[in-house]
Design a protein around this motif. Sequence first.
Motif, short mmCIF file in Angstrom:
data_model
loop_
_atom_site.label_atom_id
_atom_site.label_comp_id
_atom_site.label_asym_id
_atom_site.label_seq_id
_atom_site.Cartn_x
_atom_site.Cartn_y
_atom_site.Cartn_z
N GLU A 97 11.14 3.24 3.87
CA GLU A 97 10.44 2.21 3.10
C GLU A 97 9.89 1.09 3.97
O GLU A 97 8.96 0.41 3.58
CB GLU A 97 11.36 1.60 2.03
CG GLU A 97 11.74 2.56 0.93
CD GLU A 97 12.82 3.56 1.37
OE1 GLU A 97 13.58 3.26 2.32
OE2 GLU A 97 12.88 4.65 0.77
N LYS A 107 6.00 1.55 3.84
CA LYS A 107 5.96 3.00 3.70
C LYS A 107 4.50 3.47 3.69
O LYS A 107 3.64 2.84 3.08
CB LYS A 107 6.65 3.40 2.39
CG LYS A 107 6.79 4.87 2.19
CD LYS A 107 7.58 5.18 0.93
CE LYS A 107 7.72 6.68 0.78
NZ LYS A 107 8.54 7.02 -0.38
N SER A 108 4.24 4.60 4.34
CA SER A 108 2.90 5.17 4.37
C SER A 108 2.53 5.74 3.01
O SER A 108 3.39 6.16 2.25
CB SER A 108 2.82 6.30 5.41
OG SER A 108 2.97 5.79 6.70
N ASN A 109 1.22 5.80 2.75
CA ASN A 109 0.76 6.46 1.53
C ASN A 109 0.94 7.97 1.67
O ASN A 109 1.41 8.45 2.70
CB ASN A 109 -0.69 6.08 1.20
CG ASN A 109 -1.69 6.61 2.21
OD1 ASN A 109 -1.35 7.20 3.24
ND2 ASN A 109 -2.97 6.39 1.93
N ALA A 110 0.55 8.73 0.67
CA ALA A 110 0.78 10.19 0.65
C ALA A 110 0.14 10.92 1.83
O ALA A 110 0.69 11.90 2.33
CB ALA A 110 0.29 10.77 -0.67
N THR A 111 -1.01 10.46 2.30
CA THR A 111 -1.70 11.14 3.40
C THR A 111 -1.23 10.65 4.77
O THR A 111 -1.57 11.24 5.80
CB THR A 111 -3.22 10.96 3.32
OG1 THR A 111 -3.53 9.55 3.42
CG2 THR A 111 -3.78 11.53 2.04
N GLY A 112 -0.49 9.54 4.80
CA GLY A 112 -0.01 9.00 6.06
C GLY A 112 -1.03 8.14 6.78
O GLY A 112 -0.80 7.72 7.90
N ARG A 143 -0.83 1.96 5.36
CA ARG A 143 0.43 1.29 5.03
C ARG A 143 0.32 -0.18 5.36
O ARG A 143 -0.50 -0.61 6.17
CB ARG A 143 1.62 1.92 5.74
CG ARG A 143 1.62 1.82 7.24
CD ARG A 143 2.85 2.50 7.77
NE ARG A 143 2.79 2.69 9.20
CZ ARG A 143 3.80 3.11 9.92
NH1 ARG A 143 4.94 3.40 9.34
NH2 ARG A 143 3.69 3.26 11.21
N GLU A 198 -10.17 4.69 4.40
CA GLU A 198 -9.63 6.03 4.66
C GLU A 198 -10.69 7.11 4.87
O GLU A 198 -10.45 8.05 5.61
CB GLU A 198 -8.68 6.45 3.53
CG GLU A 198 -7.36 5.72 3.59
CD GLU A 198 -6.31 6.35 2.71
OE1 GLU A 198 -6.31 7.58 2.53
OE2 GLU A 198 -5.47 5.58 2.20
N GLY A 214 0.18 11.59 9.38
CA GLY A 214 1.09 11.94 8.30
C GLY A 214 2.27 12.81 8.72
O GLY A 214 3.20 13.00 7.94
#
Length: 155
Positions: free
Chosen positions: A35, A54-59, A62, A122, A138
């Motif tokens: 986190e 924490k990174s988002n789903a794709t990395g 953040r 992104e 990611g």
Amino acid sequence: MIEIERKFLVKSEAYQAVATSKTRIAQGFLNTEAERTVRVRIKDNQGFITVKGKSNATGTSRFEWEKEISFSEATDLIDLCKPVILEKIRYEVPFANHLFEVDRFLGENKGLVIAEVELAHEDEHFEKPQWLGKEVTGDVRYYNSQLSKKPFAEW
């Protein structure tokens, strides 16, 4: 502040010939939870403390907050960090309107070379230099916080 970046392995040393700067970095982590991470960095004679979310789903994105601290404060905090302290040489390499930061790791992560490029959003298009290899955005194994727990030499 939100950091947006993509990470790549580096497949040749050609970046060194076009680098505009070279800096030695030592960094350690006070916290490496998923986190949030809290990093202490010594860059030449400057100190920094950084908190990352924490990174988002794709990395790729953040939260990141960084503050310069004194060299002596950074040195004291590095002593409190979890092993392994990361050591690396960072090369700044401008290419086609973007700045790539190439980290050549030393110590227990020797042999690993990673390039990062920060983006405004992104989906931003950027040209890739020929020395750029496989994308590892990611892939948590390549996060500095994880390299401090499980160094490249142990893979």
